[in-house]
Design a protein around this motif. Structure first.
Motif, PDB file in Angstrom:
ATOM      1  N   ASP A 108     -21.961  75.969  49.729  1.00  0.00           N
ATOM      2  CA  ASP A 108     -21.022  76.212  48.638  1.00  0.00           C
ATOM      3  C   ASP A 108     -20.311  77.564  48.748  1.00  0.00           C
ATOM      4  OD1 ASP A 108     -21.582  73.786  47.461  1.00  0.00           O
ATOM      5  OD2 ASP A 108     -23.290  74.600  46.325  1.00  0.00           O
ATOM      6  N   LEU A 109     -20.508  78.243  49.895  1.00  0.00           N
ATOM      7  CA  LEU A 109     -19.851  79.543  50.053  1.00  0.00           C
ATOM      8  C   LEU A 109     -18.337  79.362  50.092  1.00  0.00           C
ATOM      9  CD1 LEU A 109     -22.166  81.252  52.703  1.00  0.00           C
ATOM     10  CD2 LEU A 109     -22.155  81.550  50.220  1.00  0.00           C
ATOM     11  N   ARG A 110     -17.617  80.250  49.448  1.00  0.00           N
ATOM     12  CA  ARG A 110     -16.169  80.200  49.427  1.00  0.00           C
ATOM     13  C   ARG A 110     -15.619  80.980  50.615  1.00  0.00           C
ATOM     14  NH1 ARG A 110     -15.341  75.885  46.405  1.00  0.00           N
ATOM     15  NH2 ARG A 110     -16.595  76.001  44.494  1.00  0.00           N
ATOM     16  N   HIS A 111     -14.519  80.490  51.158  1.00  0.00           N
ATOM     17  CA  HIS A 111     -13.922  81.115  52.330  1.00  0.00           C
ATOM     18  C   HIS A 111     -12.474  81.426  52.019  1.00  0.00           C
ATOM     19  CE1 HIS A 111     -17.450  80.038  54.712  1.00  0.00           C
ATOM     20  NE2 HIS A 111     -17.409  78.882  54.057  1.00  0.00           N
ATOM     21  N   PRO A 112     -11.952  82.448  52.674  1.00  0.00           N
ATOM     22  CA  PRO A 112     -10.554  82.814  52.413  1.00  0.00           C
ATOM     23  C   PRO A 112      -9.608  81.665  52.722  1.00  0.00           C
ATOM     24  CG  PRO A 112     -11.687  84.512  53.707  1.00  0.00           C
ATOM     25  CD  PRO A 112     -12.604  83.346  53.627  1.00  0.00           C
ATOM     26  N   ALA A 113      -8.493  81.652  52.051  1.00  0.00           N
ATOM     27  CA  ALA A 113      -7.526  80.565  52.255  1.00  0.00           C
ATOM     28  C   ALA A 113      -6.941  80.580  53.652  1.00  0.00           C
ATOM     29  CB  ALA A 113      -6.406  80.670  51.196  1.00  0.00           C
ATOM     30  N   ASP A 114      -6.886  81.804  54.268  1.00  0.00           N
ATOM     31  CA  ASP A 114      -6.310  81.862  55.614  1.00  0.00           C
ATOM     32  C   ASP A 114      -7.348  81.611  56.697  1.00  0.00           C
ATOM     33  OD1 ASP A 114      -7.796  84.100  55.216  1.00  0.00           O
ATOM     34  OD2 ASP A 114      -6.326  85.506  56.065  1.00  0.00           O
ATOM     35  N   ASP A 115      -8.557  81.214  56.316  1.00  0.00           N
ATOM     36  CA  ASP A 115      -9.596  80.890  57.307  1.00  0.00           C
ATOM     37  C   ASP A 115      -9.102  79.719  58.165  1.00  0.00           C
ATOM     38  OD1 ASP A 115     -11.843  80.034  58.722  1.00  0.00           O
ATOM     39  OD2 ASP A 115     -13.209  80.715  57.136  1.00  0.00           O
ATOM     40  N   PRO A 116      -9.059  79.893  59.507  1.00  0.00           N
ATOM     41  CA  PRO A 116      -8.564  78.788  60.362  1.00  0.00           C
ATOM     42  C   PRO A 116      -9.375  77.520  60.209  1.00  0.00           C
ATOM     43  CG  PRO A 116      -9.653  80.485  61.677  1.00  0.00           C
ATOM     44  CD  PRO A 116      -9.480  81.051  60.292  1.00  0.00           C
ATOM     45  N   LEU A 117     -10.645  77.666  59.822  1.00  0.00           N
ATOM     46  CA  LEU A 117     -11.459  76.461  59.657  1.00  0.00           C
ATOM     47  C   LEU A 117     -11.026  75.680  58.425  1.00  0.00           C
ATOM     48  CD1 LEU A 117     -15.010  77.877  60.477  1.00  0.00           C
ATOM     49  CD2 LEU A 117     -13.341  76.822  62.009  1.00  0.00           C
ATOM     50  N   GLU A 118     -10.498  76.413  57.392  1.00  0.00           N
ATOM     51  CA  GLU A 118     -10.029  75.754  56.196  1.00  0.00           C
ATOM     52  C   GLU A 118      -8.641  75.166  56.397  1.00  0.00           C
ATOM     53  OE1 GLU A 118     -11.776  75.296  53.423  1.00  0.00           O
ATOM     54  OE2 GLU A 118     -13.498  76.287  54.349  1.00  0.00           O
ATOM     55  N   ARG A 137     -22.517  75.131  62.002  1.00  0.00           N
ATOM     56  CA  ARG A 137     -22.849  74.479  60.749  1.00  0.00           C
ATOM     57  C   ARG A 137     -21.600  73.798  60.206  1.00  0.00           C
ATOM     58  NH1 ARG A 137     -27.715  75.248  58.991  1.00  0.00           N
ATOM     59  NH2 ARG A 137     -28.995  76.878  59.945  1.00  0.00           N
ATOM     60  N   LEU A 138     -21.822  72.642  59.631  1.00  0.00           N
ATOM     61  CA  LEU A 138     -20.710  71.822  59.176  1.00  0.00           C
ATOM     62  C   LEU A 138     -19.935  72.529  58.060  1.00  0.00           C
ATOM     63  CD1 LEU A 138     -19.401  69.021  59.580  1.00  0.00           C
ATOM     64  CD2 LEU A 138     -20.852  68.189  57.735  1.00  0.00           C
ATOM     65  N   ARG A 139     -18.626  72.722  58.298  1.00  0.00           N
ATOM     66  CA  ARG A 139     -17.775  73.343  57.299  1.00  0.00           C
ATOM     67  C   ARG A 139     -16.938  72.299  56.570  1.00  0.00           C
ATOM     68  NH1 ARG A 139     -15.054  78.262  56.844  1.00  0.00           N
ATOM     69  NH2 ARG A 139     -16.861  79.173  57.880  1.00  0.00           N
ATOM     70  N   ARG A 140     -16.332  71.418  57.311  1.00  0.00           N
ATOM     71  CA  ARG A 140     -15.490  70.396  56.701  1.00  0.00           C
ATOM     72  C   ARG A 140     -15.660  69.083  57.466  1.00  0.00           C
ATOM     73  NH1 ARG A 140     -11.008  71.771  53.891  1.00  0.00           N
ATOM     74  NH2 ARG A 140     -11.199  69.593  53.236  1.00  0.00           N
ATOM     75  N   MET A 141     -15.383  67.981  56.813  1.00  0.00           N
ATOM     76  CA  MET A 141     -15.264  66.686  57.489  1.00  0.00           C
ATOM     77  C   MET A 141     -14.365  65.798  56.649  1.00  0.00           C
ATOM     78  SD  MET A 141     -18.952  64.832  56.893  1.00  0.00           S
ATOM     79  CE  MET A 141     -19.577  64.435  55.264  1.00  0.00           C
ATOM     80  N   ASN A 142     -13.693  64.884  57.321  1.00  0.00           N
ATOM     81  CA  ASN A 142     -12.763  64.031  56.595  1.00  0.00           C
ATOM     82  C   ASN A 142     -13.486  62.826  56.017  1.00  0.00           C
ATOM     83  OD1 ASN A 142     -13.195  62.495  58.858  1.00  0.00           O
ATOM     84  ND2 ASN A 142     -11.030  62.299  59.430  1.00  0.00           N
ATOM     85  N   ASP A 143     -12.758  62.000  55.299  1.00  0.00           N
ATOM     86  CA  ASP A 143     -13.360  60.838  54.641  1.00  0.00           C
ATOM     87  C   ASP A 143     -13.899  59.833  55.653  1.00  0.00           C
ATOM     88  OD1 ASP A 143     -12.694  61.983  52.263  1.00  0.00           O
ATOM     89  OD2 ASP A 143     -10.844  60.811  51.983  1.00  0.00           O
ATOM     90  N   VAL A 144     -13.246  59.727  56.811  1.00  0.00           N
ATOM     91  CA  VAL A 144     -13.710  58.772  57.826  1.00  0.00           C
ATOM     92  C   VAL A 144     -15.099  59.176  58.325  1.00  0.00           C
ATOM     93  CG1 VAL A 144     -13.202  57.723  60.054  1.00  0.00           C
ATOM     94  CG2 VAL A 144     -11.333  58.287  58.494  1.00  0.00           C
ATOM     95  N   MET A 145     -15.283  60.492  58.602  1.00  0.00           N
ATOM     96  CA  MET A 145     -16.600  60.959  59.051  1.00  0.00           C
ATOM     97  C   MET A 145     -17.643  60.789  57.957  1.00  0.00           C
ATOM     98  SD  MET A 145     -18.454  62.195  61.495  1.00  0.00           S
ATOM     99  CE  MET A 145     -17.468  63.048  62.721  1.00  0.00           C
ATOM    100  N   ALA A 146     -17.230  61.063  56.692  1.00  0.00           N
ATOM    101  CA  ALA A 146     -18.188  60.878  55.595  1.00  0.00           C
ATOM    102  C   ALA A 146     -18.620  59.425  55.475  1.00  0.00           C
ATOM    103  CB  ALA A 146     -17.549  61.357  54.286  1.00  0.00           C
ATOM    104  N   GLU A 147     -17.685  58.505  55.718  1.00  0.00           N
ATOM    105  CA  GLU A 147     -18.033  57.081  55.670  1.00  0.00           C
ATOM    106  C   GLU A 147     -18.942  56.693  56.824  1.00  0.00           C
ATOM    107  OE1 GLU A 147     -15.769  52.716  55.615  1.00  0.00           O
ATOM    108  OE2 GLU A 147     -14.604  54.586  55.603  1.00  0.00           O
ATOM    109  N   VAL A 148     -18.669  57.270  58.001  1.00  0.00           N
ATOM    110  CA  VAL A 148     -19.523  56.986  59.162  1.00  0.00           C
ATOM    111  C   VAL A 148     -20.946  57.472  58.908  1.00  0.00           C
ATOM    112  CG1 VAL A 148     -19.945  57.588  61.574  1.00  0.00           C
ATOM    113  CG2 VAL A 148     -17.655  56.941  60.836  1.00  0.00           C
ATOM    114  N   LEU A 149     -21.070  58.694  58.385  1.00  0.00           N
ATOM    115  CA  LEU A 149     -22.397  59.264  58.151  1.00  0.00           C
ATOM    116  C   LEU A 149     -23.057  58.682  56.912  1.00  0.00           C
ATOM    117  CD1 LEU A 149     -21.683  63.029  58.936  1.00  0.00           C
ATOM    118  CD2 LEU A 149     -22.762  61.335  60.419  1.00  0.00           C
ATOM    119  N   GLY A 150     -22.245  58.169  56.013  1.00  0.00           N
ATOM    120  CA  GLY A 150     -22.811  57.663  54.766  1.00  0.00           C
ATOM    121  C   GLY A 150     -23.262  58.771  53.842  1.00  0.00           C
ATOM    122  N   LEU A 151     -22.670  59.972  53.991  1.00  0.00           N
ATOM    123  CA  LEU A 151     -23.051  61.136  53.194  1.00  0.00           C
ATOM    124  C   LEU A 151     -21.795  61.847  52.708  1.00  0.00           C
ATOM    125  CD1 LEU A 151     -25.834  62.549  55.573  1.00  0.00           C
ATOM    126  CD2 LEU A 151     -26.220  61.397  53.391  1.00  0.00           C
TER     127      LEU A 151
END
Length: 795
Positions: A108-118, A137-151
């Protein structure tokens, strides 16, 4: 976070719980979350750390994964509400399963808006995309990956990939991610891993790319996963079908072919496979044409499991069991097509209600899917293959059914070919044995023993041997080999053996006999041809004649291996004998050789299957044969067995083998009496008297009357119609008295029917009636008329 090891696990609270619910692992992240040290937590029941009931999914010990919100007890007495993800894992070294329980701490850590990962713009990609930071460590994933993982993303943010999936394959993916992070270069990986809550195995192409900031520093890694499972499975199916064409049907053996089918399917297609075949309706007959009726009797021919010893099998190999309907074995045979049953649909349990033992095995080993495929070829029903899954969690798909049917169809053709070959082999072998002598005749010239062994893998050939009694106590010995295998070779062998016996009856010399036999093979080749093309009949042969009176042996061979002679007390050696062309070439001469044999010498005749093999050349085979024959033995049967054991491989000979051993005897001069007869008919009466006197000295008075009549007739005919000089010879052993009259005329006598008023023509008829057999043979000087008088009362 340690600067030395940026990939430590402090960002994840991790605990390990054994099957009994006891904590056996506790990391620094768990201490950071709840305040309990590893020393305080390990060994305590995990339930002590729970406050109230878990929110979300209910804990299922049989599941592979569980996740949900729980309230945990903090060391300071307070409570912490966290989201937990639990994976059921199998230790690498074996042993009981454990549960890996993880929860992200930095998600739940917040990251700057200019973070390239964001700012990464791949999150709307149709591919499954995940973005990891510089600690992987996982920072972001799209809906397709969330559906694949089921999480959901918000719950797994901050976890590493092995913690998200709980699969050992994920550690390998993380190793490749670390490589991209360290080198700044993209990398592609193909992997086959189970993903998602159902544990289904999918094939993935993982494209890994570095994510950099404005100055080019690598700040994380983007993972884009493309699911190419369909292409992967299609390639696997094609590879399995290709393997089936190579691995199934390597031998013409039904049992081995069934075993090869099972070996191909386990573990590529199933965890356990059984192959049950129908016995032919009658010995040597076809399998069922069409569909059988229930109950169906099937013989267990092969089975195989991923577990050592195949503990899932209820029926033993070779056992015949009766299968009613419904059952996994009978139903597909009655329906004529494959049937899939599952425990989920409850049809598998209904299938096995007739046999509690099988139903118990289903429950014991967790078999959840069964596919029964009929084995059919050329319109015949041969049996059924039953494939089961228990370790693989996914059930059989329609593509799996098509693949199993394709593989089974190939095996069915091979099984049918093996059965057809077995039937033809048994027919040829029965024909071969019926055409070979059942026992060797007892003669005064030789003691003989023989062996015949059909080829272990090739079809039955045309090897043969024979011992033929000839006139004058002589004996003929023959060994031959027809080119080719199968019923045709056996039939040709029978015709040649009959021809040899016929030619031997007219007492042809060995080289003349082979000439006539060569003409016969040429004619057989012409008859075997069709549409103007010549046939391919050919043979080799060795023919020998031994005379116990003179102790001389005459031999000739037509392309056949050289015989071996073992003189009494001497070493084995090959007989120096002209080669001669094989039978069937036509028009080429044969030469014979004559030599003297001491009494007690052993002659060894054999076919090339005894000395030729892929492991050694012919010369080495001859040396081994001579070594085996060098050990003296009074029993020729023991010598035969020793030779076969020494020269042939354990699994049987690759070609037919015929072996004939003959130990020579000599007829003492005291059992032979000879008279040279002048050309005077008046001397016939004195000759008769001398014959009677000789028989009295031999103690054969009971044969005097018959012998006197026969000698009178034969000597009179020789004086009247033959050419001088004339010789009379009497030979006897314990069973037979032989009368021979020789002259230099080449005209042979023959029986004829005398009319009532004829004064002659009845002499040979009288001889034929008084003796057990008679005949004539040509010699280099003329001819010999002979007759045999039995000395023993056959009644």
């Amino acid at each position: 976070m340690s600067p030395v090891n940026p990939f430590d696990d402090a960002g994840t609270a991790r605990a390990v719980v054994d099957e009994g619910g006891t904590l056996v692992g506790w990391n620094a992240g768990a201490e950071r979350l709840l305040g309990w040290t590893a020393a305080d937590a390990v060994g305590r029941p995990a339930a002590e750390f729970l406050v109230g009931e878990a929110t979300g999914a209910v804990f299922d010990p049989e599941a592979l994964r569980w996740h949900g919100l729980v309230t945990l007890r903090h060391q300071d007495g307070g409570s912490v509400s966290v989201w937990l993800l639990a994976h059921r894992t199998e230790p690498d070294g074996g042993g009981p399963a454990e549960w890996l329980v993880v929860s992200p701490l930095d998600g739940d850590l917040r990251h700057p808006a200019d973070d390239p990962l964001e700012q990464a713009g791949l999150l709307q990609s149709p591919c499954a995309v995940a973005i990891c930071d510089d600690r992987l460590r996982l920072r972001r994933m799209n809906d397709v990956m969330a559906e694949v993982l089921g999480l959901p993303e918000e719950h797994v943010r901050g976890l590493r990939l092995p913690e998200v999936s709980g699969r050992p394959q994920s550690a390998e993916i993380e190793r490749h991610l670390r490589r991209v992070l360290a080198t700044g270069q993209g990398h592609d990986v193909q992997t086959y891993v189970p993903i998602g809550i159902n544990g289904r195995m999918n094939a993935w192409l993982a494209r890994m790319s570095p994510i950099t900031d404005a100055v080019g520093k690598v700040r994380g890694v983007c993972l884009a996963a493309h699911d190419f499972s369909e292409q992967y499975r299609a390639r696997e199916r094609l590879q399995l079908v290709n393997e089936a064409s190579v691995r199934i049907g390597t031998t013409l053996d039904v049992t081995r072919t069934a075993e090869e089918l099972a070996e191909l399917c386990v573990p590529a297609l199933a965890d356990f496979v059984s192959v049950d075949l129908l016995d032919p309706q009658d010995p040597g007959g076809e399998a069922f044409a069409g569909r059988p009726t229930a109950p169906v009797a099937l013989r267990r021919t092969a089975h195989l499991s991923i577990n050592p010893g195949t503990p899932e099998a209820v029926v033993e190999i070779g056992h015949v069991d009766l299968y009613p309907t419904p059952s996994p074995q009978a139903d597909p045979l009655l329906a004529g097509h494959s049937i899939v049953a599952t425990t989920e649909a409850d049809d598998l349990a209904q299938w096995l209600t007739w046999d509690p033992r099988r139903l118990e095995r289903i429950k014991e080993y967790g078999i959840h899917s069964t596919m029964s495929v009929p084995i059919q070829a050329r319109g015949l029903t041969l049996g059924v293959a039953v494939l089961c899954r228990f370790r693989r969690q996914d059930g059989f798909t329609p593509d799996d059914v098509l693949l199993a049917e394709e593989v089974t169809a190939r095996a069915a053709v091979c099984i049918d070919n093996a059965r057809r070959y077995s039937r033809e082999r048994e027919t040829a072998l029965a024909l071969q044995r019926s055409l070979l002598p059942r026992s060797l005749p007892a003669t005064a010239a030789v003691d003989a023993a023989s062996r015949y062994l059909p080829a272990a893998r090739a079809g039955v050939g045309g090897d043969w041997f024979d011992v033929i009694p000839l006139s004058g106590m002589r004996v003929a010995m023959v060994v031959g080999d027809v080119v080719g295998h199968g019923v045709q070779a056996s039939a040709t062998m029978g015709r040649l053996r009959t021809a040899v016996r016929t030619l031997a009856d007219i007492d042809l010399a060995p080289d003349e006999l082979l000439t006539h036999l060569d003409d016969l093979v040429v004619r057989l080749s012409a008859e075997a041809g069709h549409e103007g093309s010549p046939g391919e009949v050919g043979a080799t042969c060795l023919y020998a004649v031994y005379d116990p009176v003179s102790r001389r042996c005459t031999l000739a061979r037509a392309g056949h291996p050289t015989p071996v002679v073992i003189p009494p007390g001497g070493a084995p050696r090959q007989v120096d004998l002209p080669v001669g062309p094989p039978l069937g070439l036509g028009g080429l001469p044969f030469e014979s050789a004559e030599f003297e044999l001491r009494e007690g010498s052993v002659l060894a005749f054999y076919t090339d299957g005894l000395i030729e093999s892929r492991e050694r050349d012919v010369d080495a085979g001859h040396r081994l044969l001579c070594e085996a024959l060098s050990t003296s033995s009074d029993s020729l049967d023991e010598t035969c067995d020793r030779v076969l054991h020494r020269l042939l491989p354990t699994g049987g000979a690759p070609d037919d083998v015929a072996l004939l051993l003959a130990r020579t005897r000599g007829l003492p001069s005291s059992q032979v009496s000879t008279w040279h007869i002048p050309a005077d008919p008046a001397l016939v009466a004195p000759i008769r008297k001398q014959v009677v006197e000789q028989l009295e000295r031999w103690g054969l008075q009971e044969a005097s009357f018959t012998a006197e009549l026969v000698v009178s007739e034969l000597v009179t005919n020789a004086i009247r119609y033959g050419a001088h000089p004339i010789r009379l010879r009497l030979i006897h052993d314990t069973a037979t008295l032989i009368c021979e009259v020789s002259d230099t005329s080449h005209t042979a006598p023959h029986l004829r029917r005398a009319k009532t008023w004829d004064e002659g023509g009845r002499g040979l008829l009288l001889v034929a009636q008084l003796t057990q057999r008679w005949g004539s043979r040509h010699t280099a000087e003329g001819k010999t008329i002979w007759s045999e008088i039995a000395l023993l009362d056959e009644g």
